[in-house]
Design a protein around this motif. Sequence first.
Motif, PDB file in Angstrom:
ATOM      1  N   VAL A   1      35.082  38.377  45.972  1.00  0.00           N
ATOM      2  CA  VAL A   1      34.173  37.307  46.360  1.00  0.00           C
ATOM      3  C   VAL A   1      33.597  37.629  47.728  1.00  0.00           C
ATOM      4  N   SER A   2      32.286  37.719  47.815  1.00  0.00           N
ATOM      5  CA  SER A   2      31.602  37.941  49.082  1.00  0.00           C
ATOM      6  C   SER A   2      30.896  36.648  49.470  1.00  0.00           C
ATOM      7  N   GLY A   3      31.392  36.031  50.543  1.00  0.00           N
ATOM      8  CA  GLY A   3      30.871  34.721  50.910  1.00  0.00           C
ATOM      9  C   GLY A   3      31.301  33.699  49.878  1.00  0.00           C
ATOM     10  N   SER A   4      30.354  33.163  49.144  1.00  0.00           N
ATOM     11  CA  SER A   4      30.663  32.214  48.066  1.00  0.00           C
ATOM     12  C   SER A   4      30.174  32.731  46.721  1.00  0.00           C
ATOM     13  N   GLN A   5      29.932  34.046  46.639  1.00  0.00           N
ATOM     14  CA  GLN A   5      29.429  34.633  45.408  1.00  0.00           C
ATOM     15  C   GLN A   5      30.391  35.698  44.886  1.00  0.00           C
ATOM     16  N   VAL A   6      30.604  35.714  43.570  1.00  0.00           N
ATOM     17  CA  VAL A   6      31.419  36.742  42.934  1.00  0.00           C
ATOM     18  C   VAL A   6      30.592  38.008  42.811  1.00  0.00           C
ATOM     19  N   SER A   7      31.065  39.091  43.454  1.00  0.00           N
ATOM     20  CA  SER A   7      30.327  40.344  43.397  1.00  0.00           C
ATOM     21  C   SER A   7      30.889  41.298  42.353  1.00  0.00           C
ATOM     22  N   GLU A   8      32.147  41.081  41.943  1.00  0.00           N
ATOM     23  CA  GLU A   8      32.743  41.992  40.968  1.00  0.00           C
ATOM     24  C   GLU A   8      33.950  41.325  40.319  1.00  0.00           C
ATOM     25  N   ILE A   9      34.147  41.554  39.027  1.00  0.00           N
ATOM     26  CA  ILE A   9      35.324  41.088  38.311  1.00  0.00           C
ATOM     27  C   ILE A   9      35.787  42.191  37.367  1.00  0.00           C
ATOM     28  N   ASN A  10      37.072  42.469  37.377  1.00  0.00           N
ATOM     29  CA  ASN A  10      37.629  43.524  36.537  1.00  0.00           C
ATOM     30  C   ASN A  10      38.948  43.052  35.929  1.00  0.00           C
ATOM     31  N   LYS A  11      39.202  43.502  34.722  1.00  0.00           N
ATOM     32  CA  LYS A  11      40.486  43.205  34.095  1.00  0.00           C
ATOM     33  C   LYS A  11      41.573  44.001  34.803  1.00  0.00           C
ATOM     34  N   LEU A  12      42.637  43.323  35.193  1.00  0.00           N
ATOM     35  CA  LEU A  12      43.766  43.992  35.835  1.00  0.00           C
ATOM     36  C   LEU A  12      44.808  44.408  34.806  1.00  0.00           C
ATOM     37  N   SER A  13      45.231  43.460  33.989  1.00  0.00           N
ATOM     38  CA  SER A  13      46.237  43.761  32.970  1.00  0.00           C
ATOM     39  C   SER A  13      46.249  42.660  31.921  1.00  0.00           C
ATOM     40  N   GLY A  14      46.663  43.041  30.730  1.00  0.00           N
ATOM     41  CA  GLY A  14      46.717  42.079  29.637  1.00  0.00           C
ATOM     42  C   GLY A  14      45.708  42.414  28.550  1.00  0.00           C
ATOM     43  N   ASN A  15      45.816  41.688  27.456  1.00  0.00           N
ATOM     44  CA  ASN A  15      44.924  41.896  26.319  1.00  0.00           C
ATOM     45  C   ASN A  15      43.837  40.835  26.346  1.00  0.00           C
ATOM     46  N   ASP A  16      42.645  41.204  26.842  1.00  0.00           N
ATOM     47  CA  ASP A  16      41.594  40.205  27.008  1.00  0.00           C
ATOM     48  C   ASP A  16      40.971  39.748  25.697  1.00  0.00           C
ATOM     49  N   LYS A  17      41.472  40.232  24.571  1.00  0.00           N
ATOM     50  CA  LYS A  17      41.019  39.744  23.279  1.00  0.00           C
ATOM     51  C   LYS A  17      41.756  38.485  22.852  1.00  0.00           C
ATOM     52  N   GLY A  18      42.700  38.061  23.678  1.00  0.00           N
ATOM     53  CA  GLY A  18      43.425  36.833  23.393  1.00  0.00           C
ATOM     54  C   GLY A  18      44.707  37.028  22.621  1.00  0.00           C
ATOM     55  N   ASN A  19      45.122  38.274  22.426  1.00  0.00           N
ATOM     56  CA  ASN A  19      46.353  38.538  21.677  1.00  0.00           C
ATOM     57  C   ASN A  19      47.559  38.442  22.605  1.00  0.00           C
ATOM     58  N   ALA A  20      48.442  37.492  22.337  1.00  0.00           N
ATOM     59  CA  ALA A  20      49.654  37.331  23.137  1.00  0.00           C
ATOM     60  C   ALA A  20      50.737  38.252  22.600  1.00  0.00           C
ATOM     61  N   GLY A  21      51.626  38.701  23.472  1.00  0.00           N
ATOM     62  CA  GLY A  21      52.708  39.580  23.046  1.00  0.00           C
ATOM     63  C   GLY A  21      53.658  39.872  24.182  1.00  0.00           C
ATOM     64  N   TYR A  22      54.468  40.889  24.013  1.00  0.00           N
ATOM     65  CA  TYR A  22      55.420  41.305  25.044  1.00  0.00           C
ATOM     66  C   TYR A  22      55.477  42.832  25.023  1.00  0.00           C
ATOM     67  N   LYS A  23      54.793  43.425  25.996  1.00  0.00           N
ATOM     68  CA  LYS A  23      54.764  44.878  26.066  1.00  0.00           C
ATOM     69  C   LYS A  23      54.618  45.310  27.521  1.00  0.00           C
ATOM     70  N   ASP A  24      55.583  46.095  28.001  1.00  0.00           N
ATOM     71  CA  ASP A  24      55.498  46.678  29.333  1.00  0.00           C
ATOM     72  C   ASP A  24      54.797  48.032  29.252  1.00  0.00           C
ATOM     73  N   GLY A  25      54.584  48.634  30.437  1.00  0.00           N
ATOM     74  CA  GLY A  25      53.953  49.954  30.463  1.00  0.00           C
ATOM     75  C   GLY A  25      52.739  49.966  31.360  1.00  0.00           C
ATOM     76  N   ASP A  26      51.747  50.760  30.995  1.00  0.00           N
ATOM     77  CA  ASP A  26      50.560  50.886  31.838  1.00  0.00           C
ATOM     78  C   ASP A  26      49.753  49.593  31.820  1.00  0.00           C
TER      79      ASP A  26
END
Length: 278
Positions: free
Chosen positions: A82-107
């Motif tokens: 966030v720069s000032g009050s505007q979002v300049s960038e958003i990136n997925k950090l971790s997880g399944n952004d397709k909405g699939n829940a589960g339990y998996k460690d690793g990368d």
Amino acid sequence: MASSYSNNLITITAFMILVSLTSVIKCDNNNIILEEGYTVTTLIDGDKLTVNPYAVVSLYGSSSDDLVILDSVKSTFYTVTVSGSQVSEINKLSGNDKGNAGYKDGDLGSAEFNKPKSFTVDKKNNIYIADKSNHVIRKISKSGVTTIAGGNIRKTGKADGPAQNASFSDDFELAFDLQRCALLISDHGNRLIRQIDLKAEDCADTSSGPGVLGSTIAWGIGVVVMCLIGFIVGFAVRPYVLPYTGRSTSGQRDMEAFPNQSGETSSDVLLRRQKRNC
């Protein structure tokens, strides 16, 4: 006549109700102290970014106002700049952004969570997740996702002991305690406050100093600067040192030529020794 009486009764009743409501409103306002000087600003609009932010934390030592947000519905974590009050960038950090829940460690890219709703961050920006549906506590670091508590049980309970053997209720939250260098667990289902001791390195204040690399660079710069100063000073005083050195050399020659108690000079002694050697 009866109709007029009814209308008057309705009017009086309505007036009494209005007076009562006014009294309640005045009473409530008397209990409120409004402090001015604060402003509300929307930083992240989930509808525009196609995320459903459930929780947010700010990263330590960040110069670009980086945030981590949790989309509990998608079981996914995102980093947001966030720069000032505007979002300049958003990136997925971790997880399944397709909405699939589960339990998996690793990368980071392939790890899965089961709709967590609470997380916290330590001073090294490691992220700790209360993965309630999996009954475990997990950690996101630069090297990937791991399980730090509950991994051997994965069921509800309130067992203490080695973290891998501990158990939690279906409803618990996490908080990072810098003073204790620990995670505090609000285990609502068991009505307990619990603690997991962290590693000392996770509680180091990276924002208060340059760190190991920065210290090494600083020392190197200091050595170079000192060498330059020494060179400049030496060059500046050289004209004054050489004449003094020359006088000292001349004095030394005078001392060598000066005769000793036997009447011989140092040169005579040197010639005599060379003749002996021959």
